[in-house]
Motif scaffolding. Structure first.
Motif, PDB file in Angstrom:
ATOM      1  N   GLU A 371       0.824  -1.212   0.000  1.00  0.00           N
ATOM      2  CA  GLU A 371       0.000   0.000   0.000  1.00  0.00           C
ATOM      3  C   GLU A 371       0.861   1.267   0.000  1.00  0.00           C
ATOM      4  O   GLU A 371       0.403   2.336  -0.405  1.00  0.00           O
ATOM      5  CB  GLU A 371      -0.917  -0.004   1.224  1.00  0.00           C
ATOM      6  CG  GLU A 371      -1.979  -1.093   1.209  1.00  0.00           C
ATOM      7  CD  GLU A 371      -3.146  -0.748   0.299  1.00  0.00           C
ATOM      8  OE1 GLU A 371      -3.176   0.388  -0.222  1.00  0.00           O
ATOM      9  OE2 GLU A 371      -4.021  -1.601   0.102  1.00  0.00           O
ATOM     10  N   ARG A 437       1.599   0.410   6.241  1.00  0.00           N
ATOM     11  CA  ARG A 437       1.224   0.079   4.868  1.00  0.00           C
ATOM     12  C   ARG A 437       2.296  -0.690   4.099  1.00  0.00           C
ATOM     13  O   ARG A 437       1.975  -1.350   3.115  1.00  0.00           O
ATOM     14  CB  ARG A 437       0.881   1.364   4.104  1.00  0.00           C
ATOM     15  CG  ARG A 437      -0.428   2.023   4.510  1.00  0.00           C
ATOM     16  CD  ARG A 437      -0.478   3.457   4.019  1.00  0.00           C
ATOM     17  NE  ARG A 437       0.470   4.295   4.729  1.00  0.00           N
ATOM     18  CZ  ARG A 437       0.864   5.503   4.315  1.00  0.00           C
ATOM     19  NH1 ARG A 437       0.399   6.006   3.181  1.00  0.00           N
ATOM     20  NH2 ARG A 437       1.729   6.202   5.037  1.00  0.00           N
ATOM     21  N   LYS A 442      -1.075  -4.761  -1.992  1.00  0.00           N
ATOM     22  CA  LYS A 442      -2.057  -3.877  -2.612  1.00  0.00           C
ATOM     23  C   LYS A 442      -3.388  -4.586  -2.859  1.00  0.00           C
ATOM     24  O   LYS A 442      -4.445  -3.985  -2.729  1.00  0.00           O
ATOM     25  CB  LYS A 442      -1.512  -3.340  -3.931  1.00  0.00           C
ATOM     26  CG  LYS A 442      -0.656  -2.091  -3.798  1.00  0.00           C
ATOM     27  CD  LYS A 442      -0.366  -1.486  -5.157  1.00  0.00           C
ATOM     28  CE  LYS A 442       0.318  -0.136  -5.001  1.00  0.00           C
ATOM     29  NZ  LYS A 442       0.580   0.501  -6.329  1.00  0.00           N
ATOM     30  N   ARG A 491      -5.710  -4.531   5.674  1.00  0.00           N
ATOM     31  CA  ARG A 491      -5.558  -3.131   5.290  1.00  0.00           C
ATOM     32  C   ARG A 491      -6.530  -2.216   6.038  1.00  0.00           C
ATOM     33  O   ARG A 491      -6.383  -0.990   6.002  1.00  0.00           O
ATOM     34  CB  ARG A 491      -5.746  -2.991   3.778  1.00  0.00           C
ATOM     35  CG  ARG A 491      -7.139  -3.236   3.263  1.00  0.00           C
ATOM     36  CD  ARG A 491      -7.220  -3.339   1.738  1.00  0.00           C
ATOM     37  NE  ARG A 491      -6.695  -4.622   1.281  1.00  0.00           N
ATOM     38  CZ  ARG A 491      -5.528  -4.779   0.681  1.00  0.00           C
ATOM     39  NH1 ARG A 491      -4.768  -3.722   0.462  1.00  0.00           N
ATOM     40  NH2 ARG A 491      -5.123  -5.978   0.298  1.00  0.00           N
TER      41      ARG A 491
END
Length: 512
Positions: A371, A437, A442, A491
């Motif tokens: 991320e 992150r 992703k 996330r």
């Protein structure tokens, strides 16, 4: 390495579902497993070798940390337990306690004993040694199971869990799960990094050349070798390794003649650090132009384990060959012979591995595309580059200077430094916050990567140390707990709650 994801897999055994599966018994993996178990979760820790502890239990006897106050939490527990071991065994005023430097330096077997005690204290942790990751099962973008192979019995097992953790040095699980990753080094323009790509850099100083182009090259892998000066604890080398070729090491004579690194060939080739109990830690110096280990790891990361073992043996034999050369070659000066012969492999370390470390020093493998990608601007202060070292989702602090081993052997015209070497860039590296992150893929869910984290090559050259990985592993354990507690994806973990819990556990989240 050839991995594939599939929806159905036939295996001999399906183990009961765990809440967390950690692939990689490295210090970062152990920190993840222990933290999650302490928070009440059932954890399976899977390790390829016969021993856990990664490099810290395999010869890396000096914790790589410049500012001790910046990394606490689980790592500080580890350090304190190391010191307590030496105090209990030898007394507060002993030479062993003095040499352990408050627990930051240690014998491999002591580090392993401390790690083993950490996991044995947690009944919710199941440790599976000598197990190899075979594949990952992904459904609707989520990792739901992995298949592992018992290297002894050849039995395959399928492990189901709610959270999977990649704590391998190689980044094997992120690849198996189909997560995007980087391998090699970025070009200078990709992230605006002054030290990216093909580079010649004065050790600790300024860039003096290089094209800045990115490539797939990897910094050199080596071994960190513990040796003993106690004749009662030595297993002396009696012959060179198979295929020994003295000509591989003749470049060190040029370094000796140049006079840049002293007048003892052994200490030109090796850094020798004193450890407790008449032991030393041998590290291959990357500064000499005769450095032999660059490029020897080519193909390792993406290879299967059979080929990895072949490459590992090649680097092992190159390491033993260098020691043999310094001990016995007729052209090596006597002062270097004397130094090299003083130390021999330890009788009380790694007996099942021939008294040689089990873990190749894989300084860098695959790196997740997460991320957020940590880059040079996030870890340095230098003219012409914005410094962006603070993050709202900080879960640890990094502090070690950018430090990458060479990428290539001596090239025509090399007279100062080998290509790719970024040696301890203290002048520009500053303590920095590490954002959560960088551990989160992703796209793939159910997966977190505290070791093969999302950074550029340059930034990885700072976070790739065991103390930092233990801090990231602790954060991954907390994140796994909160994801399950709140029923959310990794996330979506509540960052403030994660930070509060980490602070309660003694972690440092802000550089002072």
């Amino acid at each position: 390495m050839k991995y594939f994801c599939y929806l159905a897999v036939l295996v001999v055994t399906v183990l009961r579902a765990q809440e967390v599966v950690v692939i990689g018994g490295t210090p970062g993996g152990i920190a993840t497993a222990v933290t999650a178990a302490r928070l009440g979760h059932a954890v399976t820790l899977v390790e390829y070798h016969q021993r856990i502890g990664g490099m810290s239990a395999s010869g890396l006897g000096a914790s790589d940390i410049e500012n001790r106050a910046m990394i606490q939490g689980f790592f500080r527990e580890f350090v304190d337990r190391v010191k307590a071991h030496y105090v209990a065994a030898y007394g507060e005023k002993s030479e062993a306690v003095k040499l352990c430097k408050d627990g930051y330096w240690y014998e491999p077997k002591v580090a392993e004993e401390v790690f083993e005690r950490f996991v044995k204290e947690q009944p919710k942790i199941t440790v599976l040694k000598q197990h190899e990751l075979v594949s990952a099962e992904v459904k609707e973008g989520r990792v739901v199971a992995v298949t592992i192979l018992n290297r002894g019995t050849k039995e395959e097992r399928k492990l189901k869990a709610r959270v999977f953790v990649d704590a391998t040095y190689e980044g094997d699980l992120i690849a198996a799960a189909g997560a995007e990753f980087r391998l090699g080094r970025e070009g200078r323009d990709d992230f605006g990094e002054p030290h990216a790509g093909h580079i010649y850099n004065v050790p600790g100083g300024e860039r003096i050349g290089g094209t800045g182009a990115g490539d797939k090259r990897m910094q050199a892998f080596t071994f960190r070798i513990p040796l003993s000066s106690d004749p009662e604890n030595q297993v002396p080398l009696t012959a060179p390794p198979a295929g020994y070729d003295r000509t591989r090491y003749l470049g060190y004579f040029e370094d000796l003649k140049g006079g840049r690194f002293g007048n003892n060939l052994t200490t030109i080739a090796f850094t020798v650090r004193k450890l407790p109990n008449e032991k030393v830690e041998l590290n291959m110096k990357p500064v000499p132009l005769g450095f032999v280990f660059a490029e020897e790891n080519a193909g390792y990361i993406e290879a299967g384990w059979e080929e990895r073992e072949r490459i590992t043996k090649k680097i092992r034999d190159l390491s033993l060959g260098l020691l043999w050369f310094l001990q016995h070659d007729s052209e090596v000066p006597e002062n270097a012979h004397e130094t090299a012969l003083r130390y021999q492999p330890c009788k009380d370390e790694f007996p099942e591995y021939g008294h040689f470390p089990f873990q190749l020093y894989v300084r860098e493998g695959r790196r997740l595309v997460g991320e957020f990608t940590l880059s040079e601007r996030n870890i340095t202060e230098q003219a012409g580059l914005p410094s962006e070292r603070m993050h709202e989702d900080a879960i640890a602090v990094g502090e070690f200077p950018i430090d990458s081993f060479p990428m290539q052997k001596k090239q025509p015209g090399d007279t100062v430094v080998l290509e790719g070497y970024l040696g301890m860039l203290k002048k520009i590296t500053r303590p920095y916050q590490i954002p959560y992150r960088i551990m989160v893929p992703k796209k793939v869910n159910g997966l977190i990567a505290p070791v093969p984290a999302s950074t550029t090559h340059v930034a990885f050259s700072s976070i790739r140390l065991e103390p930092t990985w233990m801090a990231l592993g602790q954060a991954a354990g907390v994140a796994a707990h909160l994801a399950m507690q709140h029923g959310v994806e990794m996330r979506k973990v509540p960052v403030k709650e994660m930070q509060e819990l980490l602070v309660k556990q003694g972690a440092v989240l802000r550089p002072e």
